[in-house]
Each structure stands twice: as structure tokens, then as C-alpha cells.
Write an enzyme that holds these catalytic residues in place. Structure first.
Site, PDB file in Angstrom:
ATOM      1  N   HIS A 439       1.267  -1.037  -0.017  1.00 43.37           N
ATOM      2  CA  HIS A 439      -0.306   0.182   0.264  1.00 43.37           C
ATOM      3  C   HIS A 439       0.814   1.101  -0.463  1.00 43.37           C
ATOM      4  O   HIS A 439       2.345   1.127   0.605  1.00 43.37           O
ATOM      5  CB  HIS A 439      -1.012   0.103   0.849  1.00 43.37           C
ATOM      6  CG  HIS A 439      -0.094   0.312   2.667  1.00 43.37           C
ATOM      7  ND1 HIS A 439       0.373   1.095   3.354  1.00 43.37           N
ATOM      8  CD2 HIS A 439      -0.131  -0.997   3.833  1.00 43.37           C
ATOM      9  CE1 HIS A 439       0.807   0.806   4.353  1.00 43.37           C
ATOM     10  NE2 HIS A 439       0.704  -0.455   4.804  1.00 43.37           N
ATOM     11  N   CYS A 460       3.208  -4.995   6.560  1.00 43.10           N
ATOM     12  CA  CYS A 460       2.761  -4.007   5.140  1.00 43.10           C
ATOM     13  C   CYS A 460       4.502  -3.992   4.808  1.00 43.10           C
ATOM     14  O   CYS A 460       5.383  -3.357   5.106  1.00 43.10           O
ATOM     15  CB  CYS A 460       2.152  -3.221   5.637  1.00 43.10           C
ATOM     16  SG  CYS A 460       0.241  -3.774   5.743  1.00 43.10           S
TER      17      CYS A 460
END
Length: 484
Positions: A439, A460
Site C-alpha cells: 500500500h 505491510c
């Protein structure tokens, strides 16, 4: 008046003689006929006397050859017949012949007695004394049911001890069955065994005792329990045909340059036939074969040799990307094919598939993430679309991004990432390992280096905004994400 000549005189004499002879012959014939009538009448009279005498004699006696409970009571009165039957019962012995064993029951074993005197009188009264002569050529017999008494408990106890029921002597009957020989199933003949049906045995013995039989043969009486299905039974022949039809199944698995063949050499021991001649396919053996297929074709989670963008060869293990055989569905499909006796070529049933199936099955469209180098590359159809520094999971807190080859779970614009103590909106969200994904991270001003060691993410892969946008717009579910 004309005088007769010598010739005429002679003719007259001859005529007189002939007439006399004829008359004499007729007289003799009449005498013979009378004699015959007298003889015949005498014979008829004698026969009639004998017949009537016999009818009178048998008025209170049983006819010649008459049997009661297999005991000859010819010319006996009811009292004489009763005495004869009672005397016979005292010495009564019933022999029970089995296949290879013999048992005996004596009158004293069961307190055998006769109480059929009244029935004897009834039989004699119903007998036509004038038909006694017929009995010479066609003797009669009667069975006096319920006229023989015995102790049923003693009989039952005697039968319970019969050698036929001893465990070592009981061989269970066996249905015809099937054996795989020389590429097909053949019928093996049934086995009769030596198991006695106790109820039928008791019935045969009771009937034998009442009818006065001295010997009963168990095979002739049909008291042995027989196999339900013999080699010529319709059900057996049908099952054999079905087995051999299923045995002709040939499944050729062909995928990604690999081949695996399933035929009679493998499946011949997968079948069983139950007591009702129904065919069962061994699910466990089918499942074992489905597992064999999975070992042949699965790539999910396997160690892959991967050439990095820097030219280094690394081995990457783990992850959820790759081909995976759906073993449960494959079992169903195999069983369905066997029941139809199919001959087909197909690929296995996959629950998951990769981008391609050769080499390490990564292909030329993928995301490459170097955890140690903190860098990302994105290739589409062999062309590098973007590469950039990144920040991965915080190492000091144990939130490192896991290595492995993963598939994109989904992609979403304008997502909000939440955790135990954070709520972060992002424009491009691409999860690939549970809650771990790619992301944009607009709150970061720098990427790469050792940032991840103490200031990394919760796991992440943080990307510069533009890098995240390019990847988001070009990635799809078939493209693996390689983390090493």
C-alpha cells in the site's frame, strides 16, 4: 315210378351220413359250451367267495401292506396295531446323518410314547372292507400326526449337544466371490460350509419322529444354511460384468509436461463386494492416489529457485502461491470415472493455480520484494514497470514481513487499515498474506535503508504513492508476489 340207380342210392346214403355227422358235432359243441359255463361259474363263485370272505375278514383288520408311521400293520386289529407300534417305539432310534458327522436319538432320550389308539379306530372305520383286494396292488400308508408324544425339553437339550453345533465343526457358508487374475475379475465358486439352521433341524427331527422315520439326512432335508449367492446367480454375473467394466477405466493425467496414468494395474484392489453383491470403492485408496497426484502437481508452498533482479539465485519457500490439487474433488471425480469405466485424458482438479506451470511457475509477470535490500521491482510480461525503495515490517518489534511466494488476495482503492492502536487510510490497498499487503504510505518521506529495523511497518510493504499506483493499476490475481 322211376327206379333208383346204384349211383343215386350211394348219393342218398352219403347225404344221410353227412347229416348225422353234423348233428353229432353240434351236440358235442353244446356239451363243451355247457362245461365251460359250469367251469367259469365255478371259478367266479370261488373268487366271489374269496372276495366276500376277505371283505368279511378285513372288516376289523387293516388291509394288506397298510403302514402307520412306517410300521406294517397288515391284517392287524387296532389293538394288535397299537401293540406293534408301541413295541416298535420302545426300540425306536433316529439316526441323523450330517455331511461328515452322525447323531442318534433313542426313545428313552425323549420319553417316546404312543397315544393314537382312537385315531387307529378312526382309520379302520374309514377303511372300506370291500376294497381290501385293491391294497394287494396299491398298499396305503398313514402318518398319525400328534399321536406320538415325547418330552420336548429333553429333545431340545439333546439337540443342543449335537456335534453339528460345536464351534470346531461349524464352517460358515461362503458366497461366490471375485478374484483379479490376468487383467480381469473371475468368479470363485461358493462354499457350502457346514452350518446347520437349528430351527429347520428341529422341524426335520420332529417330523421324522412323528412319521416313524429311522434315518434323516440333513442335506436331503435342506437344513444346512446355504450361501446366498452362487457362481451362476444372476446377481453374481451382473456384479462381475460391472467390476470388469470399472476395471477398464483409464485416466491419463496430462498437465504442464507431466503425465500420470491410472488404470487397472492400480485400481484392481480398490474394489470390494458386500454380502448383497454391491460394489464398494475404497475411498481411502482413492484418496491416497489423489495425494499422489498432489505430490506430482502441487507447487504451492514449495521451495523455488528464483533469480533476483540483481542476478543472485535465491531459494524461496513458503507462501500461498502456486498450483494446488483439490484432493477431495479429485477423489469424487476419480470415483465417478471408475463407475462409468471412462477412458479420458484430463488435468487434475486444482483448487488453486499459478501464473504458469513450468520451472518455478512464477513466469515473467510478478512483484519482487527484497526484504534485506528493502527494494521492490514489478514486471509485467517481462517488462520492468517500476522499481523503488520500500519499508517493510519492524524488525525490532518482531513484525518482519514474512518471506515466501504469495498471490494477490484482492485490491481495493480508498481502504482504511486498522490495528490495535492505529487507523490509517490508504489509496491503494493490495493484501497478499492475511492482513499484510502492499500500500501507499504518504506519511513517510523516506524509504529503503535500515528504516525497517526500528521504524518499520506492522508487517505491510510501504510504498511511495506513485509506485503503489502503478502496481495497483497493473497487477492481477495471477501475478505472484515474491518476498525473500
Amino acid at each position: 315210378m322211376k327206379k333208383l340207380g346204384e349211383k343215386d342210392k350211394k348219393e342218398n346214403v352219403d347225404k344221410v351220413k353227412i347229416g348225422t355227422n353234423i348233428q353229432n358235432s353240434q351236440n358235442e359243441e353244446n356239451i363243451d359250451e355247457k362245461k365251460k359255463i359250469i367251469v367259469l361259474g365255478t371259478i367266479i363263485g370261488i373268487i366271489l367267495v374269496i372276495y366276500l370272505g376277505g371283505s368279511l375278514y378285513f372288516k376289523d383288520k387293516f388291509h394288506i401292506g397298510f403302514l402307520i408311521n412306517n410300521i406294517d400293520v397288515s391284517a392287524n386289529t387296532t389293538l394288535e396295531a397299537k401293540d406293534k407300534i408301541e413295541n416298535s417305539l420302545k426300540n425306536y432310534e433316529l439316526t441323523i446323518e450330517g455331511k461328515d458327522k452322525v447323531e442318534k436319538i433313542n426313545a428313552s432320550d425323549i420319553d417316546l410314547n404312543f397315544n393314537g389308539e382312537e385315531k387307529l379306530n378312526d382309520i379302520l372305520k374309514s377303511q372300506n372292507p370291500f376294497s381290501w383286494i385293491i391294497s394287494l396292488f396299491d398298499p396305503s400308508a398313514e402318518i398319525l400326526n400328534n399321536s406320538i408324544t415325547y418330552d420336548k425339553n429333553k429333545l431340545s437339550n439333546k439337540i443342543d449337544k449335537f456335534v453339528f453345533f460345536k464351534k470346531e465343526n461349524v464352517v460358515e457358508p461362503k458366497n461366490a466371490y471375485f478374484k483379479y487374475e490376468d487383467g480381469s475379475f473371475v468368479i470363485i465358486e461358493e462354499e457350502q460350509g457346514s452350518k446347520v439352521d437349528k430351527k429347520l433341524l428341529i422341524k426335520a427331527i420332529e417330523e421324522g419322529i412323528e412319521s416313524g422315520e429311522r434315518t434323516i439326512n440333513l442335506e436331503e432335508k435342506g437344513v444346512y444354511i446355504k450361501p446366498k449367492y452362487g457362481k451362476d446367480s444372476e446377481e453374481v454375473l451382473r456384479t462381475k460384468e460391472e467390476l470388469n467394466n470399472m476395471l477398464n477405466t483409464n485416466l491419463n493425467y496430462s498437465f504442464g509436461g507431466k503425465n500420470l496414468n491410472l488404470d487397472k494395474n492400480e485400481i484392481n484392489d480398490w474394489f470390494s463386494v458386500d454380502k448383497d453383491m454391491n460394489i464398494n470403492i475404497n475411498n481411502k485408496k482413492v484418496a491416497n492416489y489423489a495425494y499422489k497426484i498432489a505430490l506430482q502437481y502441487n507447487t504451492k508452498g514449495k521451495i523455488r529457485s528464483f533469480k533476483t533482479s540483481t542476478g543472485k539465485i535465491v531459494n524461496v519457500s513458503g507462501g500461498n502461491y502456486g498450483y494446488s490439487v483439490d484432493q477431495a474433488e479429485e477423489v469424487k471425480k476419480i470415483i465417478s470415472s471408475i463407475k462409468k469405466g471412462e477412458k479420458i485424458t484430463r488435468e487434475p482438479v486444482f483448487s488453486e493455480k499459478g501464473n504458469i506451470y513450468n520451472g518455478n511457475d512464477i513466469g515473467n509477470s510478478y512483484v519482487e520484494i527484497s526484504l534485506g535490500g528493502q527494494h521492490i521491482w514489478f514486471y509485467k510480461n517481462g517488462k520492468l514497470l517500476v522499481d523503488s525503495d520500500i519499508v517493510t515490517g519492524n524488525k525490532s518489534r518482531g513484525w518482519e514481513t514474512p518471506a515466501g511466494v504469495y498471490k494477490l488476495t484482492y485490491k481495493q482503492k480508498k481502504a482504511v487499515l486498522t490495528g490495535e492502536n492505529y487507523r490509517t487510510p490508504v489509496d491503494f490497498w493490495m493484501p497478499f498474506n492475511g492482513g499484510i499487503g502492499l500500500h501507499d504510505a504518504t506519511w513517510r518521506s523516506q524509504f529503503g535503508g535500515n528504516i525497517y529495523v526500528s521504524n518499520g511497518s506492522h508487517g505491510c510493504v510501504n510504498l511511495p504513492y506513485k509506485v503503489a499506483e502503478i502496481i495497483f493499476n497493473n497487477i492481477d490475481g495471477s501475478m505472484p508476489i515474491v518476498c525473500y
